[in-house]
Scaffold this active site. Structure first.
Site: not given
Ligand code: DX5
Ligand code: ZN
Length: 227
Positions: A10, A35, A37, A39, A68, A70, A139, A177
């Protein structure tokens, strides 16, 4: 160990001021997917990046972009992420009113469709759409931030989904994840995961550590691997 496990670092944990270089470095270190993310400060309490950044990163690697989302509303933005170069587009059922329609929309854009389940969301949410998806994302933290601790109850969900996917007999990826490190990676692979997302555990230590970090997630001992 399952040799087919995909590691999807990620970039949330990368240096945002040098994202292109970071993506190249993590690719060269052995990442299978990248990956990303996304948001929106609405569906989750954090804001990260949009399709413009995904597009800017696309020339930096040929590895699949595992995007991903969100964000809510979700459907309005699918095309923008597809056009930006996403390969897998994963959505949360709570982020839109019609999950089946959203999955079909992603597939109509020529992309692989994933569905992400929050820690409190049951596996049975997928009972009537599992056959339509390419990937299920469990998750193992609440979405929004990197660096959180793995929620152990999610192992039961991974095991249940493993059974459902095997019963269906389709090549659906089972990705996990959140809070994945060299210890929890063992647990989720044993529970049936085929893909691991990791931010903190892949990007810690800077570029010279990335290859060892990824090998550790695969369950390969760095010292043995170096011989
Ligand atoms: C959280 C993300 C993850 C995050 C994981 O909302 O979807 O992808 O980056 O981070 P780590 O590996 O640090 O838990
Ligand atoms: Zn993620």
């Amino acid at each position: 160990m399952q040799p087919t496990v995909h590691i999807s670092p990620s970039i949330l944990s990368a240096d945002f001021a040098r994202l292109g270089e970071e993506v190249r470095a993590i690719d060269e270190a052995g990442a299978d997917w990248i990956h990303i993310d996304v948001m929106d400060g609405h569906y989750v309490p954090n804001i990260t990046i949009g399709p413009g950044v995904v597009k800017a990163l696309r020339p930096h690697t040929r590895k699949p972009f595992d995007v991903h989302l969100m964000i809510s509303p979700i459907d309005l933005y699918l095309e923008a992420f597809a056009d930006a170069g996403a390969d897998i587009i994963t959505v949360h059922p709570e982020a839109g009113p019609h999950l089946h329609r959203t999955i079909q929309h992603i597939k109509s854009l020529g992309k692989k469709a994933g569905v992400a389940l929050n820690p409190a969301t049951p596996a049975k949410m997928l009972d009537y759409v599992l056959e339509d998806v390419d990937l299920v994302l469990v998750m193992s933290v609440n979405p929004g931030f990197g660096g959180q601790s793995f929620i152990t109850s999610q192992l039961r969900k991974i095991e249940a989904l493993r059974r459902s996917i095997d019963k269906l007999g389709k090549p659906i990826e089972l990705e996990v994840d959140g809070g994945i490190d060299r210890e929890t990676s063992r647990l989720v692979i044993d529970a049936g995961a085929t893909a691991l997302v990791a931010g903190t555990a892949t990007f810690r230590g800077g570029p010279s550590a990335y290859a060892d970090n990824i090998r550790a997630l695969r369950g390969i001992n760095e010292l043995a691997g170096a011989q």
